[in-house]
Design a protein around this motif. Structure first.
Motif, PDB file in Angstrom:
ATOM      1  N   ASP A   1       0.854  -1.187   0.000  1.00  0.00           N
ATOM      2  CA  ASP A   1       0.000   0.000   0.000  1.00  0.00           C
ATOM      3  C   ASP A   1       0.892   1.239   0.000  1.00  0.00           C
ATOM      4  OD1 ASP A   1      -2.752   1.151   0.228  1.00  0.00           O
ATOM      5  OD2 ASP A   1      -1.884   2.042   2.019  1.00  0.00           O
TER       6      ASP A   1
ATOM      7  N   GLU B   1       0.850   5.812   0.402  1.00  0.00           N
ATOM      8  CA  GLU B   1       0.168   7.077   0.671  1.00  0.00           C
ATOM      9  C   GLU B   1       0.853   8.140  -0.175  1.00  0.00           C
ATOM     10  OE1 GLU B   1      -2.533   7.030   2.236  1.00  0.00           O
ATOM     11  OE2 GLU B   1      -2.377   5.135   3.324  1.00  0.00           O
TER      12      GLU B   1
ATOM     13  N   HIS C   1      -4.735  10.508   5.598  1.00  0.00           N
ATOM     14  CA  HIS C   1      -3.653   9.695   6.161  1.00  0.00           C
ATOM     15  C   HIS C   1      -2.933  10.343   7.340  1.00  0.00           C
ATOM     16  CE1 HIS C   1      -1.149  12.339   3.769  1.00  0.00           C
ATOM     17  NE2 HIS C   1      -1.526  11.793   2.619  1.00  0.00           N
TER      18      HIS C   1
ATOM     19  N   ARG D   1      -7.507   1.138  13.058  1.00  0.00           N
ATOM     20  CA  ARG D   1      -7.281   1.914  11.844  1.00  0.00           C
ATOM     21  C   ARG D   1      -8.126   3.179  11.891  1.00  0.00           C
ATOM     22  NH1 ARG D   1      -9.519   1.724   6.136  1.00  0.00           N
ATOM     23  NH2 ARG D   1      -7.775   2.038   4.708  1.00  0.00           N
TER      24      ARG D   1
ATOM     25  N   HIS E   1      -5.600   6.261   7.503  1.00  0.00           N
ATOM     26  CA  HIS E   1      -4.872   5.376   6.598  1.00  0.00           C
ATOM     27  C   HIS E   1      -3.380   5.437   6.918  1.00  0.00           C
ATOM     28  CE1 HIS E   1      -8.035   4.558   3.448  1.00  0.00           C
ATOM     29  NE2 HIS E   1      -8.611   5.486   4.191  1.00  0.00           N
TER      30      HIS E   1
ATOM     31  N   ASP F   1      -2.263  -0.558   6.538  1.00  0.00           N
ATOM     32  CA  ASP F   1      -3.222  -0.994   5.530  1.00  0.00           C
ATOM     33  C   ASP F   1      -2.733  -2.245   4.798  1.00  0.00           C
ATOM     34  OD1 ASP F   1      -4.812   1.065   6.289  1.00  0.00           O
ATOM     35  OD2 ASP F   1      -4.767   2.141   4.382  1.00  0.00           O
TER      36      ASP F   1
END
Length: 257
Positions: A7, A9, A57, A155, A158, A163
């Motif tokens: 994942d 960001e 995030h 969570r 993010h 994640d």
């Protein structure tokens, strides 16, 4: 089979608007077992992070100001993912950003170019998989956690590594469940064992007598079962089912066949 659940960001949504990676998180699985090997890196994007992205995030410009730029971490990142199948939720987004960063780097890089992703890695998109499995339903990562009873209460925002870890659990649940178990030898009902790297633990359930429902075959289902076995015996001359102790399946098979 080596898989990397990954994942990212970013500073914003579109690479065409100059947006960049600010975090990469990845966990390694080999033959569907989490190995405990991870990759996690914050990245200085050399530009401002959009306020809307920060609200998702929580990564601020100050947080990544002193982190390495992508050129400084690219080789280590590619060493980690090269040759693996990448498991990503909404893969075009993450792969697009990785390829965007790599293309920028290759323009000024000496030596062999890096990327693109699909020339060096397989890509499995769990969003596409989820849409096939659950058409017409919400298939966000949060929705899949709820559907497969995966705890994601920690969570709040993010985060790439968090994640990726959650997606690994979701992917295993979507494709058949966990493959490694660590049995709890303790006495506390409902307790969870400490987990060795790459293993899942079994949660004991404190059930009162009569709470666990047992389903038995109907006469019609039992007749269909025996008919199927008779067909196998007629075709192959034998049936391995006959070697199983009757207590394992409780179908009431006679020993006449």
């Amino acid at each position: 089979m080596r898989q990397i659940v990954l994942d990212t960001e970013t500073t914003g949504i579109e690479t065409r608007d100059g947006h960049r990676l600010i975090e990469i998180g990845a966990v390694e699985m080999i033959n569907r077992r989490l190995t405990g090997n991870t990759y996690h890196q914050f990245i200085n994007p050399e530009r401002e992070i959009e306020a809307e992205a920060i609200s998702i995030h929580g990564i601020t410009n100050e947080r990544v100001a002193n982190e390495p730029v992508f050129a400084e971490i690219a080789d280590a990142f590619w060493d980690f993912i090269r040759g693996a199948e990448l498991v990503i939720h909404n893969a075009p987004f993450d792969v697009g950003f990785i390829d965007h960063e790599t293309n920028r780097l290759n323009g000024a890089r000496q030596g062999a170019p890096l990327g693109p992703v699909k020339e060096h890695c397989g890509v499995l998109d769990t969003l596409v998989m989820a849409r096939r499995m659950h058409p017409g339903q919400r298939n966000s990562l949060d929705a899949l956690c709820k559907r497969y009873d995966i705890d994601n209460g920690h969570r709040v925002l993010h985060g790439a590594l968090l994640d990726a870890e959650i997606l690994a659990d979701v992917y295993l649940a979507m494709t058949g469940g966990q493959t490694a178990l660590s049995l709890d030898a303790g006495d506390d009902a409902g307790s969870k064992t400490s987990e060795a790297p790459g293993e899942f633990s079994v949660r004991r359930l404190a059930l009162e007598p009569g709470q666990l429902r047992v389903s038995r075959l109907s006469d019609a289902e039992l007749a269909a079962h025996h008919g199927k076995l008779d067909g196998l015996r007629a075709k192959a001359g034998t049936c391995v089912w006959d070697a199983l102790p009757e207590r394992l399946y409780g179908t009431g098979r006679s020993n006449e066949a």
